[in-house]
Design a protein around this motif. Structure first.
Motif, PDB file in Angstrom:
ATOM      1  N   ALA B 109       0.840  -1.246  -0.195  1.00  0.00           N
ATOM      2  CA  ALA B 109       0.024  -0.007  -0.101  1.00  0.00           C
ATOM      3  C   ALA B 109       0.616   1.393  -0.179  1.00  0.00           C
ATOM      4  CB  ALA B 109      -0.932  -0.018   1.191  1.00  0.00           C
ATOM      5  N   MET B 110       2.345   1.071  -0.119  1.00  0.00           N
ATOM      6  CA  MET B 110       3.028   2.257  -0.095  1.00  0.00           C
ATOM      7  C   MET B 110       3.772   2.436  -1.462  1.00  0.00           C
ATOM      8  SD  MET B 110       4.457   1.973   3.604  1.00  0.00           S
ATOM      9  CE  MET B 110       4.327   3.644   4.110  1.00  0.00           C
ATOM     10  N   ILE B 111       3.938   3.711  -2.019  1.00  0.00           N
ATOM     11  CA  ILE B 111       4.823   3.932  -3.016  1.00  0.00           C
ATOM     12  C   ILE B 111       5.940   4.886  -2.656  1.00  0.00           C
ATOM     13  CG2 ILE B 111       3.328   3.115  -4.969  1.00  0.00           C
ATOM     14  CD1 ILE B 111       2.303   6.290  -5.020  1.00  0.00           C
ATOM     15  N   GLU B 112       6.882   5.270  -3.565  1.00  0.00           N
ATOM     16  CA  GLU B 112       7.612   6.145  -3.049  1.00  0.00           C
ATOM     17  C   GLU B 112       7.574   7.493  -4.025  1.00  0.00           C
ATOM     18  OE1 GLU B 112      12.056   4.650  -1.654  1.00  0.00           O
ATOM     19  OE2 GLU B 112      11.526   4.058  -3.748  1.00  0.00           O
ATOM     20  N   VAL B 113       7.476   8.539  -3.582  1.00  0.00           N
ATOM     21  CA  VAL B 113       7.453   9.678  -4.508  1.00  0.00           C
ATOM     22  C   VAL B 113       8.515  10.860  -4.053  1.00  0.00           C
ATOM     23  CG1 VAL B 113       4.774   9.777  -4.343  1.00  0.00           C
ATOM     24  CG2 VAL B 113       6.007  10.898  -2.509  1.00  0.00           C
ATOM     25  N   GLU B 114       8.745  11.700  -5.173  1.00  0.00           N
ATOM     26  CA  GLU B 114      10.036  12.502  -4.734  1.00  0.00           C
ATOM     27  C   GLU B 114       9.446  13.966  -3.931  1.00  0.00           C
ATOM     28  OE1 GLU B 114      12.355  12.876  -8.389  1.00  0.00           O
ATOM     29  OE2 GLU B 114      13.475  11.329  -7.426  1.00  0.00           O
ATOM     30  N   ARG B 115      10.619  14.442  -3.237  1.00  0.00           N
ATOM     31  CA  ARG B 115      10.274  15.538  -2.821  1.00  0.00           C
ATOM     32  C   ARG B 115      11.585  16.341  -2.649  1.00  0.00           C
ATOM     33  NH1 ARG B 115      11.443  15.792   2.560  1.00  0.00           N
ATOM     34  NH2 ARG B 115      10.687  17.625   3.378  1.00  0.00           N
ATOM     35  N   GLN B 116      11.550  17.662  -2.747  1.00  0.00           N
ATOM     36  CA  GLN B 116      12.598  18.551  -3.005  1.00  0.00           C
ATOM     37  C   GLN B 116      12.943  19.177  -1.655  1.00  0.00           C
ATOM     38  OE1 GLN B 116      12.576  21.619  -5.940  1.00  0.00           O
ATOM     39  NE2 GLN B 116      14.528  22.579  -5.353  1.00  0.00           N
ATOM     40  N   ILE B 117      14.235  18.837  -1.461  1.00  0.00           N
ATOM     41  CA  ILE B 117      14.542  19.417  -0.101  1.00  0.00           C
ATOM     42  C   ILE B 117      15.760  20.563  -0.004  1.00  0.00           C
ATOM     43  CG2 ILE B 117      14.436  17.302   1.179  1.00  0.00           C
ATOM     44  CD1 ILE B 117      17.565  16.953   1.037  1.00  0.00           C
ATOM     45  N   GLY B 118      16.024  20.858  -1.445  1.00  0.00           N
ATOM     46  CA  GLY B 118      17.031  22.003  -1.391  1.00  0.00           C
ATOM     47  C   GLY B 118      17.429  21.931  -2.963  1.00  0.00           C
ATOM     48  N   VAL B 119      18.599  22.930  -3.163  1.00  0.00           N
ATOM     49  CA  VAL B 119      19.115  23.031  -4.393  1.00  0.00           C
ATOM     50  C   VAL B 119      20.761  22.985  -4.312  1.00  0.00           C
ATOM     51  CG1 VAL B 119      17.436  24.323  -5.375  1.00  0.00           C
ATOM     52  CG2 VAL B 119      19.282  25.545  -4.161  1.00  0.00           C
ATOM     53  N   VAL B 120      21.332  22.541  -5.464  1.00  0.00           N
ATOM     54  CA  VAL B 120      22.745  22.821  -5.539  1.00  0.00           C
ATOM     55  C   VAL B 120      22.863  23.829  -6.774  1.00  0.00           C
ATOM     56  CG1 VAL B 120      25.200  21.418  -6.890  1.00  0.00           C
ATOM     57  CG2 VAL B 120      23.730  20.428  -4.987  1.00  0.00           C
ATOM     58  N   GLU B 121      23.792  24.814  -6.512  1.00  0.00           N
ATOM     59  CA  GLU B 121      23.910  25.981  -7.462  1.00  0.00           C
ATOM     60  C   GLU B 121      25.306  25.870  -7.748  1.00  0.00           C
ATOM     61  OE1 GLU B 121      20.569  29.149  -5.892  1.00  0.00           O
ATOM     62  OE2 GLU B 121      22.487  29.360  -5.242  1.00  0.00           O
TER      63      GLU B 121
END
Ligand code: SF4
Ligand code: SF4
Lengths: 120, 276
Positions: B109-121
């Motif tokens: 009953a679970m899937i993985e989703v993407e989530r943004q935690i920050g950036v590289v510049e």
């Protein structure tokens, strides 16, 4: 009704610990049978999410009222979902806190503290 | 050669030393791994031209399939889940992306989703890179890991590490050829230096010390280093000129040409140690 109090020690004469997630013990009082039970808060030493784990512990013990100092936002989410009432206790013995609660002398907490307040 | 610059705590001049060293070496890449407070850019003034999002995978519940059994929350070692009255609560900021909950779920009953935690510049030639953790996010390791993946294999690299001695520092110094520990001559400085020394020793890395704000109090650091046979690579004197430049975002080496030479010499000293 089952009441839980965050505690600094393992007896009903111990003083309430105002920290919910990171207190050392929880006292559970059943107001119908007058039974009391002290349990270790295993979550106290976890790196993060102590409040969530402590909230889960309360849910698993069918607690209806929590007497404590402050509850962080994550723990609050868990307690809210479980419809556990949060009451602001005083820094006196657990017994006295229970008495005050039963006499309706304690304030019901509605607001939560911001995450990691005072810990930076 | 990859050089990591660290200090037991913040505020000892770690960024000043990293940025000065980078500016004293030809063809050197600078990587700011202090993703909670990246401030190397204040001194180095890069022109940012690439922004890469840093994504992590977090679990999500397929409500129709979930029975509320609670196995997922029991499997989670990071307290990032709770199961209340048959409902699963997920706290994505606390998730360490280990996937244990997904394996534990008997109902798929679970899937993985993407989530943004920050950036590289980065700037256009990637000689400057820093990471930025979104405000309120507690876990910075994935950003540091992405920065480390972008390290150039040839040429010289200076890595400005996060303060402290936690796993973020370990991640930052990993694979480095040499560590510079920056300290200042105060009891607190010594205390934190000692922690940093223990850390790099445990990791088996070669290291040396830069003593910042050196003054008549420097004795406590000198004695510590003498006792343990630790090399003091360089001393930066406590001076008004340097402090004034710093407060304007100017590196001490711009304010003091001799200092620039000293940084160059320190680099050659380190090169000698690493290649020896
Ligand atoms: S992926 Fe790991 S850390 Fe994240 S919620 Fe699942 S078990 Fe917990
Ligand atoms: S393990 Fe799976 S089925 Fe059980 S509560 Fe978690 S998501 Fe739902």
């Amino acid at each position: 009704m089952k009441i839980c109090i965050s505690s600094s020690g393992n007896s009903m004469e111990s003083v309430m610990d105002p920290r919910f997630g990171r207190c050392e013990f929880f006292a559970i009082v059943d107001t119908e049978t007058n039974e009391t039970k002290i349990i270790d808060n295993a979550a106290a030493k976890s790196g993060g999410g102590a409040g969530i784990a402590a909230g889960q512990l309360l849910v698993d013990n069918d607690i209806e009222v929590l007497i404590t100092g402050n509850v962080g936002p994550n723990a609050n989410d868990v307690l809210k979902a479980a419809q556990i009432k949060i009451v602001r206790g005083k820094k006196v013995s657990l017994n006295d806190n229970v008495k005050m609660f039963q006499n309706k002398e304690l304030e019901i907490i509605e607001e939560t503290v911001p995450s990691h307040s005072g810990m930076k | 050669m990859k050089i990591a610059v660290l200090s037991g705590k913040g505020g000892t001049g770690k960024t000043t030393v990293s940025a000065s060293l980078k500016s004293s070496i030809e063809n050197c890449q600078y990587i700011d791994c202090d993703v909670e407070e990246p401030n190397g850019g204040i001194f180095l003034q890069p022109e940012i031209s690439n922004v890469y999002p840093v994504m992590v995978k977090v679990p999500e519940i397929i409500k129709d399939k979930c029975t509320g059994c609670g196995e997922c929350a029991k499997a989670c070692q990071f307290n990032s889940m709770a199961v209340v009255k048959g409902n699963v609560l997920i706290f994505p900021e606390l998730c360490h992306h280990c996937g244990a909950c997904i394996l534990a779920c008997p109902e798929d009953a679970m899937i993985e989703v993407e989530r943004q935690i920050g950036v590289v510049e980065t700037n256009s030639d990637e000689s400057f890179m820093h990471g930025k953790l979104n405000v309120g996010e507690p876990i910075s390791i994935p950003i540091i890991a992405m920065l480390k993946d972008m390290v150039k294999d040839d040429g010289n690299v200076v890595i400005d590490c996060p303060p402290g001695s936690s796993c973020t520092v370990v991640e930052s110094v990993e694979d480095c050829d040499f560590c510079i520990l920056v300290t200042e001559p105060t009891p607190f400085g010594l205390h934190d230096l000692n922690i940093a020394v223990e850390l790099v020793k445990k990791l088996g890395l070669s290291f040396g010390i830069v003593l910042n704000k050196a003054s008549e109090n420097s004795k406590i650091i000198n004695e510590y280093c003498d006792d343990r046979n630790i090399d003091i690579l360089m001393e930066i004197p406590f001076s008004r000129k340097i402090a004034e430049a710093y407060s304007k975002g100017i590196l001490p080496i711009e304010a003091d040409a001799d200092l620039k030479k000293e940084f160059g010499e320190m680099f050659r000293k380190i090169e000698g140690k690493v290649l020896a």
